[in-house]
Design an enzyme around this catalytic site. Sequence first.
Site, PDB file in Angstrom:
ATOM      1  N   ASP A  92       0.752  -1.244   0.076  1.00 57.62           N
ATOM      2  CA  ASP A  92      -0.094   0.058   0.175  1.00 57.62           C
ATOM      3  C   ASP A  92       0.869   1.267   0.096  1.00 57.62           C
ATOM      4  O   ASP A  92       1.670   1.325   0.987  1.00 57.62           O
ATOM      5  CB  ASP A  92      -0.899  -0.043   1.322  1.00 57.62           C
ATOM      6  CG  ASP A  92      -2.091   0.939   1.125  1.00 57.62           C
ATOM      7  OD1 ASP A  92      -1.787   2.281   0.668  1.00 57.62           O
ATOM      8  OD2 ASP A  92      -3.319   0.539   1.132  1.00 57.62           O
ATOM      9  N   SER A 142      -7.177   4.294  -1.306  1.00 56.45           N
ATOM     10  CA  SER A 142      -6.771   3.000  -1.506  1.00 56.45           C
ATOM     11  C   SER A 142      -8.118   2.080  -1.826  1.00 56.45           C
ATOM     12  O   SER A 142      -8.056   0.760  -1.957  1.00 56.45           O
ATOM     13  CB  SER A 142      -6.231   2.366  -0.227  1.00 56.45           C
ATOM     14  OG  SER A 142      -4.973   2.855   0.039  1.00 56.45           O
ATOM     15  N   SER A 207      -8.182  -1.747   1.497  1.00 53.11           N
ATOM     16  CA  SER A 207      -7.428  -2.580   0.437  1.00 53.11           C
ATOM     17  C   SER A 207      -7.749  -3.979   0.630  1.00 53.11           C
ATOM     18  O   SER A 207      -8.343  -4.655  -0.558  1.00 53.11           O
ATOM     19  CB  SER A 207      -5.706  -3.005   0.687  1.00 53.11           C
ATOM     20  OG  SER A 207      -5.444  -1.310   0.770  1.00 53.11           O
ATOM     21  N   GLU A 361      -1.368  -8.205   2.106  1.00 54.93           N
ATOM     22  CA  GLU A 361      -0.870  -6.753   1.929  1.00 54.93           C
ATOM     23  C   GLU A 361       0.086  -6.260   3.036  1.00 54.93           C
ATOM     24  O   GLU A 361      -0.106  -6.564   4.102  1.00 54.93           O
ATOM     25  CB  GLU A 361      -2.172  -5.964   2.411  1.00 54.93           C
ATOM     26  CG  GLU A 361      -1.940  -4.241   1.981  1.00 54.93           C
ATOM     27  CD  GLU A 361      -3.160  -3.303   2.522  1.00 54.93           C
ATOM     28  OE1 GLU A 361      -3.222  -2.306   1.960  1.00 54.93           O
ATOM     29  OE2 GLU A 361      -3.899  -3.718   3.398  1.00 54.93           O
ATOM     30  N   ASP A 366       2.178   2.669   3.561  1.00 51.62           N
ATOM     31  CA  ASP A 366       1.412   3.614   3.122  1.00 51.62           C
ATOM     32  C   ASP A 366       1.319   4.633   4.643  1.00 51.62           C
ATOM     33  O   ASP A 366       1.496   5.853   4.432  1.00 51.62           O
ATOM     34  CB  ASP A 366      -0.019   3.213   2.877  1.00 51.62           C
ATOM     35  CG  ASP A 366      -0.874   4.589   2.569  1.00 51.62           C
ATOM     36  OD1 ASP A 366      -0.642   5.233   1.545  1.00 51.62           O
ATOM     37  OD2 ASP A 366      -2.097   4.618   3.258  1.00 51.62           O
ATOM     38  N   ASP A 407      -1.047  -0.242  -4.950  1.00 56.18           N
ATOM     39  CA  ASP A 407      -2.428   0.723  -5.189  1.00 56.18           C
ATOM     40  C   ASP A 407      -2.179   2.186  -5.919  1.00 56.18           C
ATOM     41  O   ASP A 407      -2.647   2.282  -6.602  1.00 56.18           O
ATOM     42  CB  ASP A 407      -3.437   0.711  -3.962  1.00 56.18           C
ATOM     43  CG  ASP A 407      -2.753   1.168  -2.658  1.00 56.18           C
ATOM     44  OD1 ASP A 407      -1.516   1.367  -2.667  1.00 56.18           O
ATOM     45  OD2 ASP A 407      -3.669   1.249  -1.538  1.00 56.18           O
ATOM     46  N   HIS A 408      -1.144   2.849  -4.959  1.00 49.60           N
ATOM     47  CA  HIS A 408      -1.042   4.131  -5.549  1.00 49.60           C
ATOM     48  C   HIS A 408       0.134   4.589  -5.112  1.00 49.60           C
ATOM     49  O   HIS A 408       0.895   3.912  -4.075  1.00 49.60           O
ATOM     50  CB  HIS A 408      -2.009   5.130  -4.994  1.00 49.60           C
ATOM     51  CG  HIS A 408      -2.067   4.905  -3.441  1.00 49.60           C
ATOM     52  ND1 HIS A 408      -1.160   5.502  -2.611  1.00 49.60           N
ATOM     53  CD2 HIS A 408      -3.021   4.257  -2.799  1.00 49.60           C
ATOM     54  CE1 HIS A 408      -1.647   5.521  -1.473  1.00 49.60           C
ATOM     55  NE2 HIS A 408      -2.578   4.525  -1.331  1.00 49.60           N
ATOM     56  N   HIS A 483      -1.106  11.000  -1.251  1.00 53.46           N
ATOM     57  CA  HIS A 483      -0.797  10.059  -2.432  1.00 53.46           C
ATOM     58  C   HIS A 483      -0.551  11.018  -3.372  1.00 53.46           C
ATOM     59  O   HIS A 483      -0.758  11.891  -3.539  1.00 53.46           O
ATOM     60  CB  HIS A 483      -2.096   9.253  -2.606  1.00 53.46           C
ATOM     61  CG  HIS A 483      -2.749   8.467  -1.503  1.00 53.46           C
ATOM     62  ND1 HIS A 483      -4.020   7.706  -1.568  1.00 53.46           N
ATOM     63  CD2 HIS A 483      -1.964   8.254  -0.273  1.00 53.46           C
ATOM     64  CE1 HIS A 483      -4.152   7.147  -0.321  1.00 53.46           C
ATOM     65  NE2 HIS A 483      -3.024   7.446   0.511  1.00 53.46           N
TER      66      HIS A 483
END
Length: 529
Positions: A92, A142, A207, A361, A366, A407-408, A483
Amino acid sequence: MLYQKQLILLVLLAGSALPAAVDRAHDVEDLTGQKIAKARFSTDVATDKYTPPEEMDPQFWYDLAYEEIAQRLELPQPNAKKAKNIILFLGDGMSLSTVAAARILKGQRQGNTGEESSLSFEKFPYTGLSRTYCSNAQVPDSACTATAYLCGVKTNIIEIGVSAAVDFNNCTASQDPANRLTSIAEWAQNAGKSTGIVTTTTLTHASPSGAYAKTANRMWECDTDVEYYGVDPTECIDMATQLITQVPGKNFEVMFGGGFGKFLPNTIKDLHGNPGERSDGVNLLSKWQAQHPGGVLVSNRDQLLKANLSAVSSIVGLFQTELMKFHLEADEAYQPTLSELTEAAITKLSQNENGYFVFIEGGLIDYGNHYTQAGYALDETLEFEKAIKLARDITDIEDTLIVVTSDHAHALSIAGYPGRGTPILGLNHHDIDVNGVKYAVLNYAVGPKNYLDSEGNRIDLSDQIGGDDFVFPGYITKDQGVHSGDDVGIFASGPQSHLFTGVMQQSTIPHLMAYAACIGSGPQVCDAE
Ligand SMILES: *[C@@H]1O[C@H](CO)[C@@H](O)[C@H](O)[C@H]1NC(C)=O
Ligand SMILES: *[C@@H]1O[C@H](CO)[C@@H](O)[C@H](O)[C@H]1NC(C)=O
Ligand SMILES: [Zn+2]
């Protein structure tokens, strides 16, 4: 004219990297006769730097290149088999800058300069890029991204498992069957495979929820949350309840993470001593236990490692009341590592002859980046890469497809010509700002601390920087980092992994995994046989 513009641009670019005292001495005249700073780098960026002696010999680089060519030539014929098992590893907020910085930290922890190091998944034979924007967002969260990489559809930010026809927090629209999506976990179950989710965040975090939830608001984690957002929880079922009582969540054989509180009434305490968060009085875990007589609930490392995974029908692990703790802050005897969770999940799920799908995950990468505590983000990335190495080692590359992605991205930069081997969590000793002050190697676009004095000048970080928990500077001050919209990497190994190349929509990823495993309603490799 054009030439002049380019020259001035160059001067501006280079000028910002130049210590004022150095460049003024080398002023030159431009084509119009004006005095301008000469467009070249300060010699500071080139002097006083370490070069590994072996790298001074060109042969070092020829040999490395020939080795990398040989690796490519020796790649086995693309494995065109059907994938029995699929493991999706999700880092993440693991931007490509986070990957590069983590690899440097890995090497430095081993006593090397660091830049030459590699993470386990960087050695996977096939890589691609994933485009992460969402239906209504240039830079995503997310939730919409989980919908893309697990359900195969891009949707609106903050929403999970429903299409972009649903507006944020609109319960009615989220109930319309036309707007509800299915995930690859459900496609796998329909094909007789076992399924599971593993996260270092909570089971109801955005997520992992992409694997089971259908919700117009990712914050609807328990009934109390749904009510808080002005929606009737009897009409729009909270995500924890969906996980325990609805398809596909209720069929998961493995669920590991934090977030105990979302499953218990506020009148009782969880196994970590904290009260539950539910207002409806429902104990979802008793409910789960009643429906899974052979199932077991564990809440700490000891219980997990002692569980007889070939004897239990399913297993839920809730290792903290809320998020799991950063690996650097966790009590090692109490909270299992991501590698331990990964091993237990694979051991359990691989008992099914039809194979499995599991989502795993590294969710706190993140959080480290949001707090601009790069030390935590990078350490979590290293925990993540260890779990991936373990998964590749204990599974058969012939029948198990492993896909690693994010995810980003996050707005983390590695900037300013630091010398080779510069501690990645330290100060850049080879460049200074306009006031002659050194700055950190890592910086964020946005973050809680900008380290400016009352006049707006950057302060010297020498006596603060270096610890694992240092809060790195953010240019724009906000309670936490944000993000970013860059593409993220995709790294693949195993059957059909050669398809995970090039630049693709994030929403293509589950369809490709489904193609490889011959599940779902889209194209399948088995069609061609
Ligand atoms: C929710 O979405 C429906 C369409 O499904 C729409 O008719 C309704 O007005 C929306 N509700 C709100 C409060 O926006
Ligand atoms: C685990 O369970 C299996 C199946 O019930 C049993 O055969 C085995 O002896 C058990 N192992 C341990 C260590 O209890
Ligand atoms: Zn985030």
